[in-house]
Design a protein around this motif. Structure first.
Motif, PDB file in Angstrom:
ATOM      1  N   TYR A 572       0.807  -1.220   0.000  1.00  0.00           N
ATOM      2  CA  TYR A 572       0.000   0.000   0.000  1.00  0.00           C
ATOM      3  C   TYR A 572       0.839   1.268   0.000  1.00  0.00           C
ATOM      4  O   TYR A 572       0.351   2.330  -0.355  1.00  0.00           O
ATOM      5  CB  TYR A 572      -0.915   0.014   1.234  1.00  0.00           C
ATOM      6  N   ARG A 573       2.098   1.166   0.409  1.00  0.00           N
ATOM      7  CA  ARG A 573       2.870   2.382   0.645  1.00  0.00           C
ATOM      8  C   ARG A 573       4.317   2.177   0.196  1.00  0.00           C
ATOM      9  O   ARG A 573       4.743   1.072  -0.107  1.00  0.00           O
ATOM     10  CB  ARG A 573       2.801   2.773   2.117  1.00  0.00           C
ATOM     11  N   TRP A 574       5.087   3.283   0.188  1.00  0.00           N
ATOM     12  CA  TRP A 574       6.492   3.208  -0.219  1.00  0.00           C
ATOM     13  C   TRP A 574       7.298   2.527   0.891  1.00  0.00           C
ATOM     14  O   TRP A 574       6.794   2.301   1.989  1.00  0.00           O
ATOM     15  CB  TRP A 574       7.019   4.611  -0.547  1.00  0.00           C
ATOM     16  N   PRO A 575       8.575   2.172   0.625  1.00  0.00           N
ATOM     17  CA  PRO A 575       9.284   1.310   1.567  1.00  0.00           C
ATOM     18  C   PRO A 575      10.016   2.024   2.702  1.00  0.00           C
ATOM     19  O   PRO A 575      10.780   1.370   3.407  1.00  0.00           O
ATOM     20  CB  PRO A 575      10.291   0.582   0.664  1.00  0.00           C
ATOM     21  N   TYR A 576       9.795   3.322   2.885  1.00  0.00           N
ATOM     22  CA  TYR A 576      10.615   4.033   3.875  1.00  0.00           C
ATOM     23  C   TYR A 576       9.770   4.875   4.822  1.00  0.00           C
ATOM     24  O   TYR A 576      10.114   6.015   5.126  1.00  0.00           O
ATOM     25  CB  TYR A 576      11.679   4.892   3.162  1.00  0.00           C
TER      26      TYR A 576
END
Length: 609
Positions: A572-576
């Motif tokens: 659902y979201r970016w990795p950071y």
């Protein structure tokens, strides 16, 4: 991500789920030897890389003994090296062979196969939410072609005529004439055959990595939500796929010149006063072919560590990576530029000065995306809540080495300066810092960081700290003095220099470098003990010991074949998403929907599925 893409990803992964459910019990040979599981193949590459690193380090220690103590007699080496040590003195031709094999082993067998083979195989399926590689069979073949190349290269060390002795760049005519020196005979033939199998291994692996990243990302994982590790491995595979075939062609043509009487790289050659029949070839043509691979090879070695270090610095700074898209853009820029700078290795080959100025300009331009990466790493560290794990120390040291080695690269990129410095230890110091040592530090960082996922246990941190500090100090104590003696004109590739009064004043410096090199190499046995002890006796790892956000930490501690026992994770979201204001914890994994993190969501963050 479009609805068509999502549908395609669903279809791909439904098929892989079915395969996972039908999976049968495997025999020992299927599971551990001819395995098609990407995690087992990654471990095979890792163990092979460790073996070759020990061999490569041992060879460098042997020739450093000669350089540090040129007047000494090494009778204790006679039982080990046999006829290559005569009266306690190292044979000059064998010295060339040691340098040749050290370079070949470290660049290709350790920092290409050992590094990319390990981490691309291990992390790509785990971080993109795939059951395995696109082709498990091709992946298995990739390792076994590398194993075959390794057997041939290792066997060549023990030939009666000695291993290849034309330098790791194997320039003709020395490499093209079997009668030139003993190291140009069977050892060189086996070197070329081994490299042909090695290149096949790299091409099989590269096709697999690229296909897997493009086609097998889990639902919701667009290219702009990929961890920087995956971007780095993907671009490395693209570089290898475009560059390695050129070296393959050069090796094939060299075999033709050696064995079938052709003249691709030979012309007007005299051996012992006898004129050979070769006419019309050009040894400079080989240099162009070699360095067309050779310079992208520098980035094939260093790009994976860019991704590894970015991941570790963000995780252990508890901060989002600074400039995520700029990091991707800089890697794309480096990848593109790496193909158009190869002739800076050939400024002394007699090329047209105008052409030299073009390559000089392009070489200096590549410093820009490299500087973007350095700036972003430092900005990520800035005011972070830093956990100094061994992996983090190696990552920060990587940035240090990349800066200090990169600065000397700008000096050598200037053709007027390079012509003076090209055949000196300044060049040796430069590429050992920026490519050799930096890549090794990235490799160590990756092993320390993902060790719990590799083996389900924690590696001992105290031994990790000891290993780091001795290695870090050792690397700078070895290569910083080399810059100094290189600027003073001390020549590389010389077996001994005691016949030159000019160079005798560098005796103490060479002795110091040799002692530092042997101590730094000895420190690697601390790592080896820690590594193998921790595999069996280390503290058992938890599922996510570093509180990281990427998908590999959502699998079981010891993931089985297929990686996830249930359905594949959805992204659902970016990795950071680290230390996000309003979030109850300082990390939010990629598979957590925005609907569950209302208190920390930004205005544009909402679930799109």
């Amino acid at each position: 991500m479009s609805s068509t893409d999502i549908s395609l990803h669903k279809d791909v992964h439904l098929e892989h789920d079915d395969h996972h459910d039908d999976h049968h019990d495997q025999s020992f040979i299927e599971k551990y030897i001819f395995s098609q599981d990407h995690k087992t193949i990654a471990k095979q590459f890792l163990f092979a890389g460790i073996f070759w690193a020990i061999i490569g380090g041992t060879l460098s220690s042997l020739f450093r003994l000669q350089l540090g103590f040129p007047e000494a007699t090494f009778t204790f080496l006679e039982p080990l090296l046999g006829k290559w040590v005569d009266g306690g003195k190292l044979n000059p031709e064998f010295y060339l062979a040691l340098v040749t094999m050290h370079g070949t082993i470290m660049v290709f067998f350790v920092l290409t196969a050992g590094l990319s083979g390990t981490f691309s195989n291990f992390l790509i399926p785990l971080q993109i939410g795939a059951r395995d590689m696109a082709s498990g069979f091709m992946n298995m073949l990739s390792f076994w072609f590398f194993f075959l190349a390794s057997v041939i290269m290792f066997y060549s060390i023990f030939l009666e005529t000695g291993p290849a002795a034309g330098g790791w760049t194997v320039y003709p005519p020395l490499s093209a004439l079997p009668q030139a020196i003993s190291g140009s005979g069977a050892g060189m033939t086996m070197w070329l055959v081994s490299m042909a199998f090695f290149i096949v291994s790299q091409l099989l692996g590269g096709v697999n990595y690229i296909t897997t990243v493009i086609n097998m990302r889990t639902r919701g994982l667009s290219m702009t939500k990929l961890p920087l590790t995956i971007w780095a491995f993907f671009l490395t595979a693209v570089l290898g796929l475009l560059a390695f075939p050129v070296l393959f062609s050069a090796a094939l043509l060299l075999i033709f010149d050696r064995s079938f009487g052709t003249s691709f790289f030979l012309s007007d050659i005299y051996v012992a006063g006898e004129a050979l029949t070769h006419t019309g070839g050009s040894p400079v043509l080989f240099q162009h072919l070699f360095w067309f691979l050779g310079h992208p090879e520098v980035y094939i070695v260093i790009l994976p560590t860019f991704g590894i270090v970015s991941e570790i610095i963000a995780t252990n700074s508890r901060k989002p990576i600074f400039g995520y898209r700029a990091m991707i853009g800089s890697m794309l820029g480096i990848s593109l530029l790496s193909f158009i700078v190869w002739a800076h290795h050939m400024f002394v080959s007699g090329m047209n000065p105008f052409l030299g100025s073009v390559f000089m300009f392009l070489t200096l331009i590549i410093a820009v995306p490299s500087a973007v990466k350095v700036f972003n790493w430092i900005a990520t560290l800035w005011r972070g809540n830093i956990n100094f794990t061994p992996a983090m120390l190696f990552s920060v040291a990587f940035v240090s080495l990349f800066i200090s080695g990169g600065v000397t690269g700008i000096i050598l990129g200037n053709s007027a300066l390079d012509i003076q410095l090209h055949d000196t230890y300044f060049v040796v110091a430069h590429f050992h810092l920026v490519m050799g040592s930096a890549a090794f530090f990235g490799l160590f960082a990756g092993v320390y960081h993902w060790f719990p996922k590799f083996f389900g246990r924690m590696i001992d941190e105290k031994l990790g700290y000891v290993h780091f500090w001795i290695t870090f100090a050792g690397v700078y104590l070895i290569f910083m003095p080399m810059h100094y003696i290189g600027i003073a004109g001390f020549p590389r590739r010389y077996y001994t220099w005691t016949g030159f009064d000019t160079f005798n004043k560098f005796m103490d410096m060479n002795t110091f470098i040799t002692v530092a090199a042997i101590v730094a190499f000895a420190a690697q046995f601390i790592f080896l003990f820690n590594f193998f002890y921790s595999i069996f006796r280390g503290r058992r790892a938890t599922e996510n010991p570093w509180k990281s956000t990427t998908l590999e930490w959502t699998t079981p501690v010891n993931p089985g074949h297929g990686n996830w026992p249930g359905p594949l994770p959805v992204v659902y979201r970016w990795p950071y998403d680290y230390s996000k204001p309003g979030a109850p914890q300082d990390f939010i994994p990629q598979n957590v929907p925005y609907s569950q993190t209302q208190s920390s969501n930004l205005p544009h963050e909402r679930d799109t599925e």
